[in-house]
Motif scaffolding. Structure first.
Motif, PDB file in Angstrom:
ATOM      1  N   GLY A 151       0.819  -1.208   0.000  1.00  0.00           N
ATOM      2  CA  GLY A 151       0.000   0.000   0.000  1.00  0.00           C
ATOM      3  C   GLY A 151       0.853   1.258   0.000  1.00  0.00           C
ATOM      4  O   GLY A 151       2.083   1.203  -0.035  1.00  0.00           O
ATOM      5  N   GLU A 152       0.178   2.374   0.063  1.00  0.00           N
ATOM      6  CA  GLU A 152       0.861   3.667   0.112  1.00  0.00           C
ATOM      7  C   GLU A 152       1.546   3.850   1.470  1.00  0.00           C
ATOM      8  O   GLU A 152       1.099   3.321   2.480  1.00  0.00           O
ATOM      9  CB  GLU A 152      -0.144   4.793  -0.126  1.00  0.00           C
ATOM     10  N   VAL A 153       2.597   4.649   1.480  1.00  0.00           N
ATOM     11  CA  VAL A 153       3.391   4.870   2.691  1.00  0.00           C
ATOM     12  C   VAL A 153       2.694   5.854   3.635  1.00  0.00           C
ATOM     13  O   VAL A 153       2.124   6.850   3.199  1.00  0.00           O
ATOM     14  CB  VAL A 153       4.798   5.388   2.322  1.00  0.00           C
ATOM     15  N   TRP A 154       2.771   5.543   4.918  1.00  0.00           N
ATOM     16  CA  TRP A 154       2.373   6.440   5.998  1.00  0.00           C
ATOM     17  C   TRP A 154       3.664   6.903   6.676  1.00  0.00           C
ATOM     18  O   TRP A 154       4.489   6.083   7.080  1.00  0.00           O
ATOM     19  CB  TRP A 154       1.499   5.721   7.024  1.00  0.00           C
ATOM     20  N   GLU A 155       3.841   8.201   6.801  1.00  0.00           N
ATOM     21  CA  GLU A 155       5.051   8.766   7.388  1.00  0.00           C
ATOM     22  C   GLU A 155       4.883   8.964   8.891  1.00  0.00           C
ATOM     23  O   GLU A 155       3.837   9.415   9.353  1.00  0.00           O
ATOM     24  CB  GLU A 155       5.339  10.115   6.732  1.00  0.00           C
ATOM     25  N   ARG A 156       5.920   8.647   9.643  1.00  0.00           N
ATOM     26  CA  ARG A 156       5.910   8.898  11.086  1.00  0.00           C
ATOM     27  C   ARG A 156       6.338  10.337  11.341  1.00  0.00           C
ATOM     28  O   ARG A 156       7.351  10.785  10.810  1.00  0.00           O
ATOM     29  CB  ARG A 156       6.879   7.951  11.783  1.00  0.00           C
ATOM     30  N   VAL A 157       5.565  11.040  12.149  1.00  0.00           N
ATOM     31  CA  VAL A 157       5.953  12.379  12.587  1.00  0.00           C
ATOM     32  C   VAL A 157       6.095  12.333  14.101  1.00  0.00           C
ATOM     33  O   VAL A 157       5.445  11.544  14.781  1.00  0.00           O
ATOM     34  CB  VAL A 157       4.956  13.467  12.128  1.00  0.00           C
ATOM     35  N   LEU A 158       6.965  13.201  14.621  1.00  0.00           N
ATOM     36  CA  LEU A 158       7.325  13.118  16.033  1.00  0.00           C
ATOM     37  C   LEU A 158       6.629  14.142  16.918  1.00  0.00           C
ATOM     38  O   LEU A 158       6.857  14.166  18.127  1.00  0.00           O
ATOM     39  CB  LEU A 158       8.843  13.228  16.172  1.00  0.00           C
ATOM     40  N   THR A 159       5.769  14.978  16.325  1.00  0.00           N
ATOM     41  CA  THR A 159       4.977  15.915  17.122  1.00  0.00           C
ATOM     42  C   THR A 159       3.525  15.823  16.669  1.00  0.00           C
ATOM     43  O   THR A 159       3.244  15.577  15.492  1.00  0.00           O
ATOM     44  CB  THR A 159       5.455  17.370  16.970  1.00  0.00           C
ATOM     45  N   GLN A 160       2.619  16.047  17.611  1.00  0.00           N
ATOM     46  CA  GLN A 160       1.199  15.985  17.270  1.00  0.00           C
ATOM     47  C   GLN A 160       0.819  17.055  16.262  1.00  0.00           C
ATOM     48  O   GLN A 160      -0.077  16.846  15.445  1.00  0.00           O
ATOM     49  CB  GLN A 160       0.343  16.108  18.529  1.00  0.00           C
ATOM     50  N   SER A 161       1.499  18.204  16.297  1.00  0.00           N
ATOM     51  CA  SER A 161       1.154  19.287  15.363  1.00  0.00           C
ATOM     52  C   SER A 161       1.455  18.918  13.902  1.00  0.00           C
ATOM     53  O   SER A 161       0.853  19.467  12.986  1.00  0.00           O
ATOM     54  CB  SER A 161       1.886  20.580  15.742  1.00  0.00           C
ATOM     55  N   GLU A 162       2.373  17.990  13.683  1.00  0.00           N
ATOM     56  CA  GLU A 162       2.701  17.549  12.319  1.00  0.00           C
ATOM     57  C   GLU A 162       1.747  16.474  11.803  1.00  0.00           C
ATOM     58  O   GLU A 162       1.706  16.207  10.606  1.00  0.00           O
ATOM     59  CB  GLU A 162       4.115  16.971  12.272  1.00  0.00           C
ATOM     60  N   ALA A 163       1.008  15.851  12.699  1.00  0.00           N
ATOM     61  CA  ALA A 163       0.122  14.747  12.304  1.00  0.00           C
ATOM     62  C   ALA A 163      -0.958  15.264  11.364  1.00  0.00           C
ATOM     63  O   ALA A 163      -1.528  16.336  11.562  1.00  0.00           O
ATOM     64  CB  ALA A 163      -0.515  14.117  13.531  1.00  0.00           C
ATOM     65  N   ASP A 164      -1.196  14.494  10.298  1.00  0.00           N
ATOM     66  CA  ASP A 164      -2.213  14.866   9.303  1.00  0.00           C
ATOM     67  C   ASP A 164      -2.682  13.581   8.620  1.00  0.00           C
ATOM     68  O   ASP A 164      -1.988  13.058   7.749  1.00  0.00           O
ATOM     69  CB  ASP A 164      -1.616  15.845   8.298  1.00  0.00           C
ATOM     70  N   PHE A 165      -3.826  13.103   9.030  1.00  0.00           N
ATOM     71  CA  PHE A 165      -4.355  11.844   8.506  1.00  0.00           C
ATOM     72  C   PHE A 165      -4.473  11.871   6.985  1.00  0.00           C
ATOM     73  O   PHE A 165      -4.068  10.936   6.310  1.00  0.00           O
ATOM     74  CB  PHE A 165      -5.710  11.538   9.153  1.00  0.00           C
ATOM     75  N   ASP A 166      -5.006  12.959   6.438  1.00  0.00           N
ATOM     76  CA  ASP A 166      -5.202  13.053   4.983  1.00  0.00           C
ATOM     77  C   ASP A 166      -3.882  13.072   4.216  1.00  0.00           C
ATOM     78  O   ASP A 166      -3.834  12.646   3.067  1.00  0.00           O
ATOM     79  CB  ASP A 166      -6.032  14.287   4.635  1.00  0.00           C
ATOM     80  N   ALA A 167      -2.821  13.553   4.850  1.00  0.00           N
ATOM     81  CA  ALA A 167      -1.496  13.578   4.215  1.00  0.00           C
ATOM     82  C   ALA A 167      -0.692  12.335   4.572  1.00  0.00           C
ATOM     83  O   ALA A 167       0.491  12.246   4.256  1.00  0.00           O
ATOM     84  CB  ALA A 167      -0.740  14.834   4.625  1.00  0.00           C
ATOM     85  N   ARG A 168      -1.328  11.386   5.256  1.00  0.00           N
ATOM     86  CA  ARG A 168      -0.722  10.112   5.634  1.00  0.00           C
ATOM     87  C   ARG A 168       0.478  10.320   6.567  1.00  0.00           C
ATOM     88  O   ARG A 168       1.516   9.694   6.421  1.00  0.00           O
ATOM     89  CB  ARG A 168      -0.335   9.323   4.393  1.00  0.00           C
ATOM     90  N   LYS A 169       0.294  11.219   7.545  1.00  0.00           N
ATOM     91  CA  LYS A 169       1.318  11.492   8.549  1.00  0.00           C
ATOM     92  C   LYS A 169       0.763  11.107   9.907  1.00  0.00           C
ATOM     93  O   LYS A 169      -0.217  11.669  10.370  1.00  0.00           O
ATOM     94  CB  LYS A 169       1.722  12.967   8.521  1.00  0.00           C
ATOM     95  N   GLU A 170       1.423  10.138  10.545  1.00  0.00           N
ATOM     96  CA  GLU A 170       0.964   9.559  11.806  1.00  0.00           C
ATOM     97  C   GLU A 170       1.900   9.959  12.940  1.00  0.00           C
ATOM     98  O   GLU A 170       3.113   9.749  12.855  1.00  0.00           O
ATOM     99  CB  GLU A 170       0.915   8.027  11.666  1.00  0.00           C
ATOM    100  N   TYR A 171       1.336  10.507  13.988  1.00  0.00           N
ATOM    101  CA  TYR A 171       2.120  10.868  15.169  1.00  0.00           C
ATOM    102  C   TYR A 171       2.450   9.619  15.968  1.00  0.00           C
ATOM    103  O   TYR A 171       1.578   8.827  16.306  1.00  0.00           O
ATOM    104  CB  TYR A 171       1.345  11.857  16.043  1.00  0.00           C
ATOM    105  N   CYS A 172       3.739   9.451  16.234  1.00  0.00           N
ATOM    106  CA  CYS A 172       4.207   8.332  17.044  1.00  0.00           C
ATOM    107  C   CYS A 172       5.407   8.867  17.828  1.00  0.00           C
ATOM    108  O   CYS A 172       6.487   9.055  17.263  1.00  0.00           O
ATOM    109  CB  CYS A 172       4.600   7.164  16.146  1.00  0.00           C
TER     110      CYS A 172
END
Length: 175
Positions: free
Chosen positions: A72-93
């Motif tokens: 499937g398409e890649v989901w990117e890990r972001v390290l702050t909640q402010s960077e998280a964006d479900f529609d842009a496939r950015k997951e806060y972890c």
């Protein structure tokens, strides 16, 4: 956690992506297990001699994977909640925690995987209907033979089958 297709030909899961691009198969408390030994990471031990453990903090992305090779398409890990964006496939972890996606992302990946397996799932429906059709045709042939043996006319048999007398005779007279 993974998902299995009804024909057992596909098994899908959310795979962590190693820094070198390998996809994970499972995890441990110490990190994520990846097949292959590069020598850059901790060996997984005697129970997994062909795998190594990559620490959770080094996992920076995930994607859906299937035993057939689909990805499937890649989901990117972001390290702050402010960077998280479900529609842009950015997951806060957050750092220092397990590199696991949220239930929402897992559901989205499963939805992608379901689209991937939709054709094979649809074929299962065709196979089931074709089997039922063959069985019904066999039952019809047997009941027509029984009706004819009991003295029913081709006109009555044709009417019961929804076809003409002539079509009934052509279809079943030689059986």
């Amino acid at each position: 956690m993974g998902w299995t297709s009804n024909d057992y030909e596909h098994e899908g899961w959310v795979a962590a992506i190693a820094p070198d691009g390998r996809l994970s198969g499972s995890s441990t408390g110490a990190g994520i297990l990846f097949h292959g030994i590069t020598g850059h990471y901790e060996p997984a031990g005697e129970f997994h001699p062909d795998e190594e453990i990559i620490p959770h903090d080094l996992i920076m992305s995930w994607r859906g994977a299937c035993t057939c090779g689909w990805q499937g398409e890649v989901w990117e890990r972001v390290l702050t909640q402010s960077e998280a964006d479900f529609d842009a496939r950015k997951e806060y972890c957050p750092p220092g925690e397990g590199a696991f996606v949220s239930e929402r992302v897992e559901d989205a990946v499963q939805d992608e995987w379901m689209i991937h397996i939709a054709p094979s799932e649809a074929i299962l429906g065709v196979e089931a209907a074709a089997k039922e059709h063959r069985q019904a045709a066999h039952r019809l042939d047997k009941t027509v033979a029984a009706a004819k043996a009991a003295g029913a006319s081709w006109t009555d048999i044709g009417r019961a089958a929804g076809i003409s007398r002539q079509a009934a005779h052509e279809r079943w007279a030689d059986r």
